[in-house]
Design a protein around this motif. Sequence first.
Motif, PDB file in Angstrom:
ATOM      1  N   MET A   1      25.240 -46.360  -9.860  1.00 46.46           N
ATOM      2  CA  MET A   1      25.017 -47.625 -10.559  1.00 46.46           C
ATOM      3  C   MET A   1      25.310 -47.488 -12.046  1.00 46.46           C
ATOM      4  N   LEU A   2      24.795 -46.395 -12.653  1.00 43.85           N
ATOM      5  CA  LEU A   2      24.971 -46.203 -14.095  1.00 43.85           C
ATOM      6  C   LEU A   2      26.437 -46.034 -14.449  1.00 43.85           C
ATOM      7  N   GLU A   3      27.171 -45.278 -13.599  1.00 41.65           N
ATOM      8  CA  GLU A   3      28.599 -45.066 -13.861  1.00 41.65           C
ATOM      9  C   GLU A   3      29.364 -46.386 -13.787  1.00 41.65           C
ATOM     10  N   SER A   4      29.033 -47.208 -12.780  1.00 38.30           N
ATOM     11  CA  SER A   4      29.702 -48.505 -12.633  1.00 38.30           C
ATOM     12  C   SER A   4      29.401 -49.401 -13.830  1.00 38.30           C
ATOM     13  N   LEU A   5      28.142 -49.361 -14.285  1.00 38.60           N
ATOM     14  CA  LEU A   5      27.742 -50.190 -15.415  1.00 38.60           C
ATOM     15  C   LEU A   5      28.463 -49.778 -16.690  1.00 38.60           C
ATOM     16  N   LEU A   6      28.555 -48.474 -16.923  1.00 43.65           N
ATOM     17  CA  LEU A   6      29.251 -47.989 -18.123  1.00 43.65           C
ATOM     18  C   LEU A   6      30.739 -48.328 -18.066  1.00 43.65           C
ATOM     19  N   SER A   7      31.323 -48.219 -16.884  1.00 43.01           N
ATOM     20  CA  SER A   7      32.738 -48.565 -16.721  1.00 43.01           C
ATOM     21  C   SER A   7      32.988 -50.039 -17.022  1.00 43.01           C
ATOM     22  N   VAL A   8      32.073 -50.890 -16.546  1.00 47.52           N
ATOM     23  CA  VAL A   8      32.192 -52.330 -16.770  1.00 47.52           C
ATOM     24  C   VAL A   8      32.018 -52.665 -18.243  1.00 47.52           C
ATOM     25  N   ILE A   9      31.076 -52.011 -18.912  1.00 48.01           N
ATOM     26  CA  ILE A   9      30.857 -52.253 -20.342  1.00 48.01           C
ATOM     27  C   ILE A   9      32.136 -51.962 -21.123  1.00 48.01           C
ATOM     28  N   GLY A  10      32.792 -50.847 -20.786  1.00 48.07           N
ATOM     29  CA  GLY A  10      34.047 -50.516 -21.448  1.00 48.07           C
ATOM     30  C   GLY A  10      35.132 -51.547 -21.194  1.00 48.07           C
ATOM     31  N   GLN A  11      35.134 -52.119 -19.990  1.00 46.81           N
ATOM     32  CA  GLN A  11      36.138 -53.131 -19.647  1.00 46.81           C
ATOM     33  C   GLN A  11      35.870 -54.450 -20.359  1.00 46.81           C
ATOM     34  N   VAL A  12      34.610 -54.903 -20.349  1.00 48.06           N
ATOM     35  CA  VAL A  12      34.276 -56.185 -20.960  1.00 48.06           C
ATOM     36  C   VAL A  12      34.473 -56.154 -22.462  1.00 48.06           C
ATOM     37  N   PHE A  13      34.211 -54.993 -23.080  1.00 49.36           N
ATOM     38  CA  PHE A  13      34.316 -54.890 -24.535  1.00 49.36           C
ATOM     39  C   PHE A  13      35.731 -54.586 -25.021  1.00 49.36           C
ATOM     40  N   GLN A  14      36.730 -54.721 -24.156  1.00 49.78           N
ATOM     41  CA  GLN A  14      38.107 -54.646 -24.603  1.00 49.78           C
ATOM     42  C   GLN A  14      38.404 -55.842 -25.514  1.00 49.78           C
ATOM     43  N   PRO A  15      39.215 -55.648 -26.559  1.00 49.87           N
ATOM     44  CA  PRO A  15      39.449 -56.718 -27.545  1.00 49.87           C
ATOM     45  C   PRO A  15      39.864 -58.045 -26.927  1.00 49.87           C
ATOM     46  N   PHE A  16      40.769 -58.009 -25.939  1.00 46.99           N
ATOM     47  CA  PHE A  16      41.242 -59.268 -25.354  1.00 46.99           C
ATOM     48  C   PHE A  16      40.117 -59.997 -24.627  1.00 46.99           C
ATOM     49  N   ASN A  17      39.328 -59.246 -23.857  1.00 45.70           N
ATOM     50  CA  ASN A  17      38.220 -59.872 -23.122  1.00 45.70           C
ATOM     51  C   ASN A  17      37.169 -60.434 -24.076  1.00 45.70           C
ATOM     52  N   LEU A  18      36.892 -59.717 -25.167  1.00 48.91           N
ATOM     53  CA  LEU A  18      35.938 -60.226 -26.157  1.00 48.91           C
ATOM     54  C   LEU A  18      36.452 -61.518 -26.787  1.00 48.91           C
ATOM     55  N   LEU A  19      37.753 -61.550 -27.058  1.00 53.33           N
ATOM     56  CA  LEU A  19      38.353 -62.749 -27.635  1.00 53.33           C
ATOM     57  C   LEU A  19      38.253 -63.928 -26.665  1.00 53.33           C
ATOM     58  N   ILE A  20      38.457 -63.664 -25.381  1.00 53.19           N
ATOM     59  CA  ILE A  20      38.379 -64.713 -24.360  1.00 53.19           C
ATOM     60  C   ILE A  20      36.953 -65.266 -24.270  1.00 53.19           C
ATOM     61  N   VAL A  21      35.960 -64.379 -24.289  1.00 54.21           N
ATOM     62  CA  VAL A  21      34.564 -64.826 -24.232  1.00 54.21           C
ATOM     63  C   VAL A  21      34.232 -65.648 -25.474  1.00 54.21           C
ATOM     64  N   LEU A  22      34.720 -65.182 -26.624  1.00 55.09           N
ATOM     65  CA  LEU A  22      34.463 -65.895 -27.876  1.00 55.09           C
ATOM     66  C   LEU A  22      35.090 -67.287 -27.835  1.00 55.09           C
ATOM     67  N   LEU A  23      36.308 -67.369 -27.298  1.00 54.82           N
ATOM     68  CA  LEU A  23      36.990 -68.660 -27.183  1.00 54.82           C
ATOM     69  C   LEU A  23      36.229 -69.589 -26.231  1.00 54.82           C
ATOM     70  N   GLY A  24      35.814 -69.047 -25.086  1.00 54.92           N
ATOM     71  CA  GLY A  24      35.063 -69.853 -24.138  1.00 54.92           C
ATOM     72  C   GLY A  24      33.750 -70.358 -24.720  1.00 54.92           C
ATOM     73  N   THR A  25      33.070 -69.511 -25.477  1.00 57.59           N
ATOM     74  CA  THR A  25      31.803 -69.908 -26.104  1.00 57.59           C
ATOM     75  C   THR A  25      32.032 -70.991 -27.146  1.00 57.59           C
ATOM     76  N   PHE A  26      33.109 -70.860 -27.912  1.00 58.43           N
ATOM     77  CA  PHE A  26      33.449 -71.875 -28.920  1.00 58.43           C
ATOM     78  C   PHE A  26      33.692 -73.232 -28.252  1.00 58.43           C
ATOM     79  N   VAL A  27      34.468 -73.218 -27.170  1.00 52.31           N
ATOM     80  CA  VAL A  27      34.737 -74.464 -26.435  1.00 52.31           C
ATOM     81  C   VAL A  27      33.432 -75.028 -25.876  1.00 52.31           C
ATOM     82  N   GLY A  28      32.577 -74.148 -25.355  1.00 48.74           N
ATOM     83  CA  GLY A  28      31.305 -74.588 -24.797  1.00 48.74           C
ATOM     84  C   GLY A  28      30.419 -75.261 -25.828  1.00 48.74           C
ATOM     85  N   ILE A  29      30.312 -74.668 -27.017  1.00 47.41           N
ATOM     86  CA  ILE A  29      29.494 -75.262 -28.082  1.00 47.41           C
ATOM     87  C   ILE A  29      30.070 -76.609 -28.496  1.00 47.41           C
ATOM     88  N   PHE A  30      31.387 -76.685 -28.594  1.00 43.16           N
ATOM     89  CA  PHE A  30      32.053 -77.946 -28.949  1.00 43.16           C
ATOM     90  C   PHE A  30      31.724 -79.028 -27.933  1.00 43.16           C
TER      91      PHE A  30
END
Length: 500
Positions: A1-30
């Motif tokens: 479980m811990l290995e899978s979680l750490l692997s996912v954290i590394g994937q989600v925190f990739q610059p492109f994915n962070l930018l996508i989440v930020l964009l989605g949140t901006f649209v959501g607030i709007f």
Amino acid sequence: MLESLLSVIGQVFQPFNLLIVLLGTFVGIFVGAMPGLSSIMGLSLMLPLTLRFEGTTGILMLLGVFCGAIYGGSITAILVKTPGTANSAATVLDGYPLTQRGEAARALGISTFSSTFGGLFSAVMLLWTAPLLSKVALSFTSPEYFSLAIFGLSMVTSLSSKNVAKGLISAVFGLMLGTVGMDALTGVKRFTFGSTYLLGGIAMVPVLIGLYAFAQGLANVEAAGEEHKHAGVKLKHTFPRLSDLRRTLPTMLRSSVIGTVVGAIPGTGGDIASWLAYNEARRWDKHPEEFGTGRIEGVAAPEAANNAVSGGALIPLLTLGIPGDAGTAVMLGALMMQGIVPGPLLFTSEQQKVYTIIVGLFVANLCMGLLGFCGIRLFSKIGDISNRYLTPIVFVFCIVGTFALNNSVNDIFLMLVIGVLAFFLIKLGFPMPPVILGLILGDTLEKNLQRSLMVSKGSFSIFFTRPISLCLLLVAFASVFLPALLRLAKARRKEGGADA
């Protein structure tokens, strides 16, 4: 479980994915901050775009829209006494009086911090409870899944409308849409009217966009004369003072628990959670008579609760495949279109994708807090945008988004028909969440009914002789008929008291 979680954290925190989440949140607030729009409209409009991304990137964007829209509704609730979403209706009671006293920045700061706190709290609860619940649900077979689908439909139809009969009719309409196409077991064509387009069934995205986006756009056209203007407040130092945080921390914690629990109950939503949390905050306060005059606890309670619903609503969605509210109903459709089938087996067969969703919820709430504190001055101006400019943009997004999915004009026609029909149904008081849930859960309902009857050789007793299945059916029956019985009993008591 811990290995899978750490692997996912590394994937989600990739610059492109962070930018996508930020964009989605901006649209959501709007979207959330616009009184003429809704969070479900935002999710529906963004759905075709998210299907263009590979892997779970599209789901991360939808999580950002989901979280951002819930928070965005508090901005206009505090500034102009007009909640952007129903979830923020309770925030008006103390948020707007604070603005009238010249403390709009203080109210918005508490709202932003409480929203972030509630969202992160529910994400922790999701990470902790969802795997435990999924282990229990692994004992489910076809009869239990059938009863579970009945339970999900009954809870939503009974709680999404004041009129239970109209809620049930909406659910039946959704189930009827789900029967269109070719039967998976027999191959019989049903309600296709000779059209090859309908052989594969009713497409999900055009229905979602028609129900929640195009219908709302028509409602905006009808209410073209209604405009919302700001009071011209100046915002400075929006981050809450340390004394305010210490004062509201117990309220935020209690409200986050309420929001998570309410969100985990299928058929409820952020509006119920926010009112419950507001009432509890007033009940536990030393000066309850001051609520409604500008208490910061009256802002912190509903905002922490309605944002905690986001993680709570994902618990039954991921573990049982039952949406907690209308927003997660759209999320369910999006997950299924991405090839992710929520349910007990999801935690064993697609464990990495589950943790991606959970970590994505963390990141979405962090982005919501960051955008809230950094861009509150910008978002506070959103309510000044006139619907006469916004509504045509919504219509364009509806048509372009629907066509872009399959490059099919038939999808556009389907969306327009569903949208116009939904507009009139809404005016007649029919709720829309049961329609989409009927469409989504109809497939689960039909397939597991067929499998169960094959196993039992046509006997319906299989649903009543298995304990879990029987319990789910009893709860479903109670959720539909209990409200009517309680109203009848209350009316009789009143008649008895009048006769006495």
